[in-house]
Design an enzyme around this catalytic site. Sequence first.
Site, short mmCIF file in Angstrom:
data_model
loop_
_atom_site.label_atom_id
_atom_site.label_comp_id
_atom_site.label_asym_id
_atom_site.label_seq_id
_atom_site.Cartn_x
_atom_site.Cartn_y
_atom_site.Cartn_z
N CYS A 14 0.86 -1.18 0.00
CA CYS A 14 0.00 0.00 0.00
C CYS A 14 0.90 1.23 0.00
CB CYS A 14 -0.90 0.00 1.23
SG CYS A 14 -1.86 1.53 1.41
N ASP A 21 -0.53 -5.62 0.83
CA ASP A 21 -1.89 -5.96 0.41
C ASP A 21 -1.81 -7.31 -0.26
OD1 ASP A 21 -3.33 -3.69 1.22
OD2 ASP A 21 -2.67 -2.57 -0.54
N GLU A 56 -6.28 -0.28 -7.94
CA GLU A 56 -6.79 0.24 -9.21
C GLU A 56 -5.64 0.53 -10.19
OE1 GLU A 56 -9.40 1.63 -5.79
OE2 GLU A 56 -7.26 1.48 -6.19
#
Length: 98
Positions: A14, A21, A56
């Site tokens: 992260c 993550d 994303e």
Amino acid sequence: QRITLQATEFTALCPRTGQPDFGSIEIEYEPAERCLESKALKYYLWSFRDPGAFCETLAERIADDVSHTMWPTWVRVRVHQNVRGGIALVAEAERTRR
């Protein structure tokens, strides 16, 4: 013909917290002339372990890299981030060759 590759043990950092993550990645594509070799994919995905990136961003980056490297007719990348703070996240990016 569609090919699907799944990496079930994906780790990235992260960029805000520096915490890992965990999740999985699914790459589905229609090859034109080249196919994605699984060992090369494994090493490529390992490259995301140290630099920080949001889920994303990872979906977009991987879709771009696969698209520019292999020139498939179509590619879709789904990044599934494991539950953190009670929330699961799935990011998807799709590319079509024109």
